[in-house]
Design a protein around this motif. Sequence first.
Motif, PDB file in Angstrom:
ATOM      1  N   GLY A 157       0.784  -1.222   0.000  1.00 42.08           N
ATOM      2  CA  GLY A 157       0.000   0.000   0.000  1.00 42.08           C
ATOM      3  C   GLY A 157       0.815   1.269   0.000  1.00 42.08           C
ATOM      4  N   MET A 158       2.136   1.148  -0.082  1.00 44.54           N
ATOM      5  CA  MET A 158       3.023   2.308  -0.072  1.00 44.54           C
ATOM      6  C   MET A 158       3.979   2.231  -1.255  1.00 44.54           C
ATOM      7  SD  MET A 158       2.068   4.056   2.567  1.00 44.54           S
ATOM      8  CE  MET A 158       3.414   5.222   2.726  1.00 44.54           C
ATOM      9  N   GLN A 159       4.495   3.373  -1.651  1.00 50.99           N
ATOM     10  CA  GLN A 159       5.464   3.425  -2.748  1.00 50.99           C
ATOM     11  C   GLN A 159       6.707   4.169  -2.289  1.00 50.99           C
ATOM     12  OE1 GLN A 159       4.344   4.757  -6.891  1.00 50.99           O
ATOM     13  NE2 GLN A 159       5.758   6.419  -6.393  1.00 50.99           N
ATOM     14  N   THR A 160       7.868   3.554  -2.487  1.00 49.05           N
ATOM     15  CA  THR A 160       9.135   4.223  -2.200  1.00 49.05           C
ATOM     16  C   THR A 160       9.915   4.379  -3.495  1.00 49.05           C
ATOM     17  OG1 THR A 160      10.023   2.054  -1.599  1.00 49.05           O
ATOM     18  CG2 THR A 160       9.327   3.480   0.186  1.00 49.05           C
ATOM     19  N   ARG A 161      10.983   5.163  -3.439  1.00 45.14           N
ATOM     20  CA  ARG A 161      11.782   5.429  -4.641  1.00 45.14           C
ATOM     21  C   ARG A 161      13.262   5.170  -4.362  1.00 45.14           C
ATOM     22  NH1 ARG A 161       9.147   8.265  -8.723  1.00 45.14           N
ATOM     23  NH2 ARG A 161       7.088   9.070  -8.165  1.00 45.14           N
ATOM     24  N   LEU A 162      13.991   4.928  -5.420  1.00 43.52           N
ATOM     25  CA  LEU A 162      15.426   4.690  -5.318  1.00 43.52           C
ATOM     26  C   LEU A 162      16.057   5.006  -6.661  1.00 43.52           C
ATOM     27  CD1 LEU A 162      17.893   3.516  -3.753  1.00 43.52           C
ATOM     28  CD2 LEU A 162      17.256   1.278  -4.672  1.00 43.52           C
ATOM     29  N   HIS A 163      17.248   5.602  -6.632  1.00 40.22           N
ATOM     30  CA  HIS A 163      17.986   5.907  -7.859  1.00 40.22           C
ATOM     31  C   HIS A 163      19.373   5.284  -7.764  1.00 40.22           C
ATOM     32  CE1 HIS A 163      14.850   9.009  -7.934  1.00 40.22           C
ATOM     33  NE2 HIS A 163      15.013   9.019  -9.244  1.00 40.22           N
ATOM     34  N   LEU A 164      19.732   4.480  -8.755  1.00 39.06           N
ATOM     35  CA  LEU A 164      21.028   3.818  -8.809  1.00 39.06           C
ATOM     36  C   LEU A 164      21.624   3.961 -10.198  1.00 39.06           C
ATOM     37  CD1 LEU A 164      20.267   0.454  -6.940  1.00 39.06           C
ATOM     38  CD2 LEU A 164      21.305   2.516  -5.980  1.00 39.06           C
ATOM     39  N   ILE A 165      22.913   3.678 -10.303  1.00 31.82           N
ATOM     40  CA  ILE A 165      23.596   3.680 -11.595  1.00 31.82           C
ATOM     41  C   ILE A 165      24.769   2.707 -11.514  1.00 31.82           C
ATOM     42  CG2 ILE A 165      25.126   5.600 -10.989  1.00 31.82           C
ATOM     43  CD1 ILE A 165      24.883   6.566 -13.902  1.00 31.82           C
ATOM     44  N   GLY A 166      25.010   2.005 -12.595  1.00 34.28           N
ATOM     45  CA  GLY A 166      26.139   1.086 -12.663  1.00 34.28           C
ATOM     46  C   GLY A 166      27.153   1.565 -13.686  1.00 34.28           C
ATOM     47  N   HIS A 167      28.425   1.648 -13.288  1.00 33.71           N
ATOM     48  CA  HIS A 167      29.459   2.156 -14.180  1.00 33.71           C
ATOM     49  C   HIS A 167      30.281   1.057 -14.854  1.00 33.71           C
ATOM     50  CE1 HIS A 167      28.498   6.150 -13.122  1.00 33.71           C
ATOM     51  NE2 HIS A 167      29.078   6.163 -11.920  1.00 33.71           N
ATOM     52  N   THR A 168      30.161  -0.171 -14.366  1.00 36.63           N
ATOM     53  CA  THR A 168      30.971  -1.275 -14.890  1.00 36.63           C
ATOM     54  C   THR A 168      30.071  -2.442 -15.266  1.00 36.63           C
ATOM     55  OG1 THR A 168      32.778  -0.615 -13.422  1.00 36.63           O
ATOM     56  CG2 THR A 168      32.923  -2.798 -14.437  1.00 36.63           C
ATOM     57  N   PRO A 169      30.120  -2.895 -16.524  1.00 33.05           N
ATOM     58  CA  PRO A 169      29.307  -4.065 -16.890  1.00 33.05           C
ATOM     59  C   PRO A 169      29.656  -5.276 -16.037  1.00 33.05           C
ATOM     60  CG  PRO A 169      30.153  -2.961 -18.858  1.00 33.05           C
ATOM     61  CD  PRO A 169      30.857  -2.346 -17.681  1.00 33.05           C
ATOM     62  N   GLY A 170      28.636  -6.009 -15.668  1.00 32.63           N
ATOM     63  CA  GLY A 170      28.839  -7.194 -14.837  1.00 32.63           C
ATOM     64  C   GLY A 170      27.528  -7.647 -14.230  1.00 32.63           C
ATOM     65  N   THR A 171      27.588  -8.736 -13.510  1.00 34.61           N
ATOM     66  CA  THR A 171      26.420  -9.279 -12.816  1.00 34.61           C
ATOM     67  C   THR A 171      26.658  -9.178 -11.318  1.00 34.61           C
ATOM     68  OG1 THR A 171      25.958 -10.820 -14.629  1.00 34.61           O
ATOM     69  CG2 THR A 171      24.942 -11.298 -12.491  1.00 34.61           C
ATOM     70  N   TYR A 172      25.753  -8.506 -10.626  1.00 38.68           N
ATOM     71  CA  TYR A 172      25.913  -8.239  -9.207  1.00 38.68           C
ATOM     72  C   TYR A 172      24.763  -8.870  -8.422  1.00 38.68           C
ATOM     73  CZ  TYR A 172      28.871  -4.906 -11.579  1.00 38.68           C
ATOM     74  OH  TYR A 172      29.783  -4.344 -12.420  1.00 38.68           O
ATOM     75  N   ALA A 173      25.041  -9.219  -7.195  1.00 38.18           N
ATOM     76  CA  ALA A 173      24.066  -9.932  -6.369  1.00 38.18           C
ATOM     77  C   ALA A 173      23.005  -8.976  -5.846  1.00 38.18           C
ATOM     78  CB  ALA A 173      24.776 -10.624  -5.207  1.00 38.18           C
ATOM     79  N   GLY A 174      21.751  -9.269  -6.156  1.00 38.09           N
ATOM     80  CA  GLY A 174      20.622  -8.544  -5.593  1.00 38.09           C
ATOM     81  C   GLY A 174      19.921  -9.431  -4.589  1.00 38.09           C
ATOM     82  N   MET A 175      19.321  -8.826  -3.586  1.00 37.85           N
ATOM     83  CA  MET A 175      18.765  -9.639  -2.501  1.00 37.85           C
ATOM     84  C   MET A 175      17.691  -8.886  -1.749  1.00 37.85           C
ATOM     85  SD  MET A 175      21.906  -9.205   0.219  1.00 37.85           S
ATOM     86  CE  MET A 175      23.118  -9.381  -1.099  1.00 37.85           C
ATOM     87  N   SER A 176      17.010  -9.606  -0.881  1.00 38.42           N
ATOM     88  CA  SER A 176      16.150  -9.017   0.131  1.00 38.42           C
ATOM     89  C   SER A 176      16.946  -8.957   1.422  1.00 38.42           C
ATOM     90  CB  SER A 176      14.890  -9.854   0.328  1.00 38.42           C
ATOM     91  OG  SER A 176      14.216  -9.451   1.507  1.00 38.42           O
ATOM     92  N   SER A 177      16.938  -7.814   2.078  1.00 35.69           N
ATOM     93  CA  SER A 177      17.705  -7.672   3.318  1.00 35.69           C
ATOM     94  C   SER A 177      16.801  -7.511   4.536  1.00 35.69           C
ATOM     95  CB  SER A 177      18.652  -6.474   3.215  1.00 35.69           C
ATOM     96  OG  SER A 177      17.932  -5.300   2.891  1.00 35.69           O
ATOM     97  N   ALA A 178      15.534  -7.913   4.400  1.00 34.33           N
ATOM     98  CA  ALA A 178      14.612  -7.885   5.534  1.00 34.33           C
ATOM     99  C   ALA A 178      13.840  -9.198   5.552  1.00 34.33           C
ATOM    100  CB  ALA A 178      13.650  -6.700   5.433  1.00 34.33           C
ATOM    101  N   TYR A 179      13.846  -9.866   6.692  1.00 30.91           N
ATOM    102  CA  TYR A 179      13.206 -11.179   6.795  1.00 30.91           C
ATOM    103  C   TYR A 179      11.704 -11.063   6.514  1.00 30.91           C
ATOM    104  CZ  TYR A 179      11.675 -15.655   8.582  1.00 30.91           C
ATOM    105  OH  TYR A 179      11.110 -16.894   8.697  1.00 30.91           O
ATOM    106  N   SER A 180      11.186 -11.925   5.659  1.00 31.33           N
ATOM    107  CA  SER A 180       9.778 -11.853   5.266  1.00 31.33           C
ATOM    108  C   SER A 180       9.117 -13.221   5.194  1.00 31.33           C
ATOM    109  CB  SER A 180       9.658 -11.156   3.899  1.00 31.33           C
ATOM    110  OG  SER A 180      10.407 -11.859   2.913  1.00 31.33           O
TER     111      SER A 180
END
Length: 324
Positions: free
Chosen positions: A199-222
């Motif tokens: 029911g809520m919306q948050t925002r985030l801005h990111l940028i990647g300068h080097t091609p590659g594959t990086y680990a994305g995750m959830s950092s809050a237990y759900s």
Amino acid sequence: MIPVTHPARRATPAGRARAGRWFGLAALLPLLAGCSSLELFNPMGSIAEQEMQLILVCTGLMLLVVVPVIILTLYFAWRYRASNTQATYAPDWSHSTAIEVVIWTIPCLIIVVLAVLIWNSTHALDPYRPIASDKAPLRVEVVALNWKWLFIYPDHNVATVNELVMPVDTPVAFKLTSESMMNAFFVPQLGSMVYTMAGMQTRLHLIGHTPGTYAGMSSAYSGSGFSDMKFPARVVTEDDFSAWLAQARSSGAHLDAARLSELEVPTHGAPLQRFSGVDTGLFDRIVGRYHGMGDDEICLPGEQPGATSKTSSLVASASRTAEN
């Protein structure tokens, strides 16, 4: 004949405890060898680089207090040991203006420096603040599901499950929400973590300068499938991004309300999926799903309206709390 152990070779309890501590420290050395590869200290985007610099500067300022205290503690223990008859014995000593000035001035100066530093960095690294760039930002809508991530590219009319792809040196403007449980979106090598709530919306801005594959995750237990909420965050060239879009558009799968309901069913180890089309306004409908609803109207997949579950009550409570 009973073997006799020489007294000098008998292990005392203190000796065994000391050996155990050394063995434990030795066992930790292989883990310490990998510290140089910690993702937080291997940034691949400008936001992550600034955050790493902030961590290092703050740590250095803290060490300005910690290191001298440790050194002086060891020095005083050695200097004023009972066997040192050369040390000054002053049992009535109670005050030194010079010492008071030092121990109060240095921490106060560090606090002032930290205050200015954190004030500036808090505004500079505000996740809602767009990243300055000559390129137009890529819009990505993120939905935390149980237990998977849904990424919608509204400008390209494609979507994925558990796969985030972004062009190199292109700002990415995220809008994030959760379908039910509160969660947290985090790609350590690219930058800031941000929470997602139903029911809520948050925002985030990111940028990647080097091609590659990086680990994305959830950092809050759900929940029980929390450990499965991992995804590859791929930073690719413009040509590779165009090729990826072509692959996604060739999938033939369309993401509509019915397909979304299937994705909302809690699963473990959800596979990567791609959708060649997305219903217009799907993300906004997910955000507004619980607005104006009572506890008895909120249902999770498999539940019937009017039968409020504990999970549904938690969702409604979290949504109202966030709005307040």
